[in-house]
Design a protein around this motif. Sequence first.
Motif, PDB file in Angstrom:
ATOM      1  N   LEU A   1      -6.744   1.419  -3.508  1.00 52.91           N
ATOM      2  CA  LEU A   1      -6.217   2.703  -3.952  1.00 52.91           C
ATOM      3  C   LEU A   1      -6.766   2.996  -5.343  1.00 52.91           C
ATOM      4  O   LEU A   1      -6.837   2.099  -6.182  1.00 52.91           O
ATOM      5  CB  LEU A   1      -4.690   2.662  -4.036  1.00 52.91           C
TER       6      LEU A   1
ATOM      7  N   TYR B   1       0.836  -1.204   0.000  1.00 52.09           N
ATOM      8  CA  TYR B   1       0.000   0.000   0.000  1.00 52.09           C
ATOM      9  C   TYR B   1       0.873   1.258   0.000  1.00 52.09           C
ATOM     10  O   TYR B   1       0.695   2.151  -0.841  1.00 52.09           O
ATOM     11  CB  TYR B   1      -0.916  -0.034   1.229  1.00 52.09           C
TER      12      TYR B   1
ATOM     13  N   PHE C   1      -6.187   5.836  -8.501  1.00 53.12           N
ATOM     14  CA  PHE C   1      -5.396   6.931  -9.032  1.00 53.12           C
ATOM     15  C   PHE C   1      -5.937   7.329 -10.397  1.00 53.12           C
ATOM     16  O   PHE C   1      -6.504   6.501 -11.108  1.00 53.12           O
ATOM     17  CB  PHE C   1      -3.932   6.503  -9.219  1.00 53.12           C
TER      18      PHE C   1
ATOM     19  N   ILE D   1       1.678   3.994  -3.233  1.00 48.36           N
ATOM     20  CA  ILE D   1       1.406   5.435  -3.153  1.00 48.36           C
ATOM     21  C   ILE D   1       2.660   6.228  -3.536  1.00 48.36           C
ATOM     22  O   ILE D   1       2.588   7.178  -4.322  1.00 48.36           O
ATOM     23  CB  ILE D   1       0.920   5.826  -1.744  1.00 48.36           C
TER      24      ILE D   1
ATOM     25  N   THR E   1      -6.852   1.368 -10.536  1.00 48.83           N
ATOM     26  CA  THR E   1      -7.288   0.928  -9.213  1.00 48.83           C
ATOM     27  C   THR E   1      -6.421  -0.231  -8.766  1.00 48.83           C
ATOM     28  O   THR E   1      -6.183  -1.163  -9.537  1.00 48.83           O
ATOM     29  CB  THR E   1      -8.770   0.481  -9.250  1.00 48.83           C
TER      30      THR E   1
ATOM     31  N   GLN F   1      -2.520  11.189  -9.672  1.00 52.24           N
ATOM     32  CA  GLN F   1      -3.240  11.806  -8.568  1.00 52.24           C
ATOM     33  C   GLN F   1      -4.002  10.726  -7.816  1.00 52.24           C
ATOM     34  O   GLN F   1      -4.741   9.937  -8.425  1.00 52.24           O
ATOM     35  CB  GLN F   1      -4.219  12.852  -9.088  1.00 52.24           C
ATOM     36  N   GLN F   2      -3.836  10.694  -6.496  1.00 55.53           N
ATOM     37  CA  GLN F   2      -4.570   9.717  -5.689  1.00 55.53           C
ATOM     38  C   GLN F   2      -5.956  10.271  -5.397  1.00 55.53           C
ATOM     39  O   GLN F   2      -6.107  11.317  -4.792  1.00 55.53           O
ATOM     40  CB  GLN F   2      -3.838   9.432  -4.384  1.00 55.53           C
ATOM     41  N   ASN F   3      -6.984   9.557  -5.833  1.00 56.30           N
ATOM     42  CA  ASN F   3      -8.362   9.985  -5.618  1.00 56.30           C
ATOM     43  C   ASN F   3      -9.006   9.282  -4.437  1.00 56.30           C
ATOM     44  O   ASN F   3      -9.976   9.780  -3.869  1.00 56.30           O
ATOM     45  CB  ASN F   3      -9.209   9.712  -6.869  1.00 56.30           C
TER      46      ASN F   3
ATOM     47  N   GLY G   1      -8.025   6.293  -1.126  1.00 54.98           N
ATOM     48  CA  GLY G   1      -7.113   5.368  -0.473  1.00 54.98           C
ATOM     49  C   GLY G   1      -7.626   5.004   0.905  1.00 54.98           C
ATOM     50  O   GLY G   1      -7.916   5.881   1.716  1.00 54.98           O
TER      51      GLY G   1
END
Length: 200
Positions: free
Chosen positions: A87, A63, A89, A67, A119, A76-78, A80
């Motif tokens: 996760l 994990y 992104f 990241i 994902t 860009q992490q949308n 988590g």
Amino acid sequence: MKCLLICASFLITSGALFADGAAHEQVWALTSAPDTVTLKIDGKTAYYQNTVQVDSVTERIIYLRAIQFMASKNFQQNYGYQEEGKLIFTTAQDLNVNPTYVGDDNDIVDPYTVQFSLTLDIKNHSYRYTITNVVFFRPTDNGNRRETLYDIHLKESDNTSRRIEKYATKLIASFEKYLDGLLAELYAGIEQKSPVYSKF
């Protein structure tokens, strides 16, 4: 006799290390081989999905390293949630259909922008990647043409125009080549067995 035992133990240890290295190379080959990214069609949805086993790393480390890696690649992490092991992104990448482009005056530039979400579902020392919502933006004289991966897939199998069919095949091949490299780097970033990581 002592020398014979030492040589035998050395050979057994070398064989075990070689077998372990071969097993690692086999996992790497599965992750980074050109045919690892396979287009899947479900109704009118086109996506890529595969599960990758990483036995040497816990879910928590997968994990965190995922990241870190995705941030280094401008994703860009949308979403988590570590307890859920999920996760999501998104990104937009500028790519080129021409696979041999090096930037000199004789090269033909055939750029496009691709936008997609990635994902990661993490559990049992593995992660499953799913690449969805793929949209291509190609420049034209009247602005950018927007087409989904499913649209391009239909053009690839369309028998009305050979030129359109050929271009669609090149576009998908270019995107899949990018994904192969990205996913191989993701695997290396999560597992961190590269000599680069051993120096830190």
